[in-house]
Design an enzyme around this catalytic site. Structure first.
Site, PDB file in Angstrom:
ATOM      1  N   ASP A   1      26.791 -93.750  87.125  1.00 18.35           N
ATOM      2  CA  ASP A   1      26.215 -92.417  86.936  1.00 18.35           C
ATOM      3  C   ASP A   1      25.184 -92.517  85.811  1.00 18.35           C
ATOM      4  O   ASP A   1      25.525 -92.517  84.633  1.00 18.35           O
ATOM      5  CB  ASP A   1      27.335 -91.436  86.585  1.00 18.35           C
ATOM      6  CG  ASP A   1      26.835 -90.025  86.312  1.00 18.35           C
ATOM      7  OD1 ASP A   1      25.626 -89.849  86.090  1.00 18.35           O
ATOM      8  OD2 ASP A   1      27.674 -89.099  86.284  1.00 18.35           O
TER       9      ASP A   1
ATOM     10  N   LYS B   1      18.221 -85.222  86.333  1.00 23.06           N
ATOM     11  CA  LYS B   1      17.682 -84.837  85.024  1.00 23.06           C
ATOM     12  C   LYS B   1      16.238 -85.264  84.814  1.00 23.06           C
ATOM     13  O   LYS B   1      15.317 -84.620  85.296  1.00 23.06           O
ATOM     14  CB  LYS B   1      18.607 -85.356  83.913  1.00 23.06           C
ATOM     15  CG  LYS B   1      19.936 -84.585  83.843  1.00 23.06           C
ATOM     16  CD  LYS B   1      20.723 -84.947  82.605  1.00 23.06           C
ATOM     17  CE  LYS B   1      22.030 -84.190  82.515  1.00 23.06           C
ATOM     18  NZ  LYS B   1      21.855 -82.755  82.220  1.00 23.06           N
TER      19      LYS B   1
ATOM     20  N   PHE C   1      32.282 -87.237  82.628  1.00 19.74           N
ATOM     21  CA  PHE C   1      31.742 -86.006  83.197  1.00 19.74           C
ATOM     22  C   PHE C   1      30.749 -86.383  84.284  1.00 19.74           C
ATOM     23  O   PHE C   1      29.756 -87.059  84.020  1.00 19.74           O
ATOM     24  CB  PHE C   1      31.052 -85.138  82.152  1.00 19.74           C
ATOM     25  CG  PHE C   1      30.525 -83.850  82.729  1.00 19.74           C
ATOM     26  CD1 PHE C   1      31.386 -82.782  82.959  1.00 19.74           C
ATOM     27  CD2 PHE C   1      29.189 -83.715  83.086  1.00 19.74           C
ATOM     28  CE1 PHE C   1      30.915 -81.597  83.529  1.00 19.74           C
ATOM     29  CE2 PHE C   1      28.712 -82.536  83.642  1.00 19.74           C
ATOM     30  CZ  PHE C   1      29.586 -81.472  83.866  1.00 19.74           C
TER      31      PHE C   1
END
Length: 391
Positions: free
Chosen positions: A217, A246, A129
């Protein structure tokens, strides 16, 4: 107030918070909750940290935005700090993780173009994802997030996560077109799946040998979540491209794409940009987050409390027939269930004052702030154990 004016992209609990402090949130009725989600790995240094509050307040009274038409001092400070911590050369700032990954994918395309590859391929992982833009969705997997969005742009080839022979087969079939590998060191959304020991090192070796870019990532795993600044540091490797978001802003939107070597030289003026990316407020807050993590020794705390939480969960849930596996690193932990438990997040919140997240239907994902202590570890263990038993 009504939610009828909102597009139906989420199914939120009938629960709304009005105050946060440290690891706790309070709802509108004044009830207290232990936050073991941290805004999905965002509030790493806790809610309403006084240094974050002070930085936001002061910067809001000084300067919020000028655009990247001018030099931004806090942006330069943040780029310097992050590249030092990560062993990289340059940074580009935007507003989210998906944008950071789009930046990485543009670098991969440019890298292929510079090498004269007309149809470059990026190797990505099954069950990955990387975001919800059309480009990052192409690199991701999962029927719920992809439904209705075909045909997706981009040229990708998928291999099973952790499967080196499959990668070697892809190299033999498409080697002349491959320009990069894009991977999460720990697959978060698919259920907290860790890369096998040595896998990232093997990818680093293959990328170096074949002149591919290794693009990591670290949007969910970065900024101390696993007990190191970045999860790749557990294997002692440095990628060519790294994406962050984040926890970098602790709730203030910011994304970053770091690069080194040839990848750091690909962009030229006009080839990429962001109106809001790298603004003074976001970059000052991110600098403050990094300071707090160092001052409070939160990397060490994430390692210590993560090991404690993982061990206690395994002990507490050892005899539960519905628990299939418990895995994690640092304060990123997944509890995979044999069968989904309906309304598990609601049960945990309503009955035990504990906020948890369930991903892919049957994996409890725990992402508490890096500031948690031993007592709060026990509260999480007790709340999860009871919620699973009651569900």
């Amino acid at each position: 107030m009504t939610a009828a004016c909102l597009m139906s992209t989420y199914q939120p609990l009938a629960l709304s918070f009005c105050k946060g402090l440290g690891t706790r949130l309070w709802d509108q009725a004044g009830r207290e909750y232990l936050d073991a989600v941290a805004g999905v790995a965002v509030t790493n240094v806790g809610h309403s940290h006084p240094k974050i509050v002070a930085a936001i307040s002061e910067q809001a009274g000084l300067l919020l935005h000028t655009s990247n038409l001018y030099s931004i001092d806090w942006q330069q400070r943040l780029a310097h700090k992050l590249t030092q911590l990560a062993g990289m050369n340059r940074a580009f700032f935007n507003n989210s993780g998906a944008e950071a990954n789009e930046t990485a994918l543009k670098l991969a395309r440019l890298y292929g173009w510079r090498k004269g590859i007309e149809q470059p391929l990026v190797v990505v992982m099954e069950n990955a994802f990387h975001g919800r833009t059309l480009g990052t969705l192409s690199a991701s997997e999962g029927p719920a997030v992809r439904l209705g969005f075909s045909k997706l742009p981009g040229d990708f080839v998928k291999v099973p996560f952790g499967d080196l022979p499959a990668l070697d087969q892809v190299q033999q079939a498409h080697g002349s077109r491959i320009v990069a590998i894009m991977i999460e060191p720990i697959q978060g959304e698919s259920g907290v799946h860790l890369a096998p020991p040595g896998y990232l090192k093997a990818l680093r070796e293959r990328c170096t040998r074949h002149a591919w870019l290794l693009m990591l990532d670290e949007i969910q795993t970065g900024i101390g979540r696993t007990g190191e600044w970045f999860a790749c540091q557990h294997e002692g490797i440095v990628p060519d491209v790294m994406t962050l978001a984040k926890g970098l802003g602790n709730g203030i939107p910011i994304g970053a794409c770091l690069a080194r070597g040839k990848a750091a030289e690909l962009f030229t003026p006009g080839s990429h940009g962001s109106t809001f990316g790298g603004n003074p407020l976001a970059c000052r807050v991110a600098c403050t987050v990094l300071e707090i993590i160092e001052e409070q020794q939160l990397l060490e705390n994430a390692r210590l409390q993560g090991e404690r939480l993982l061990g206690r969960l395994r002990s507490e849930l050892a005899d539960n027939p519905n628990v299939l596996a418990i895995r994690g690193q640092g304060l990123m932990i997944g509890i995979e269930l044999k069968q989904p438990i309906r309304d598990l997040t609601l049960i945990a919140a309503r009955d035990h004052g504990l906020l948890i997240n369930v991903t892919r239907g049957k994996t409890i994902r725990l992402l508490p702030p890096l500031t948690i202590d031993q007592r709060e570890v026990e509260m999480i263990v007790r709340g999860v154990g009871r919620a699973v038993c009651e569900g």
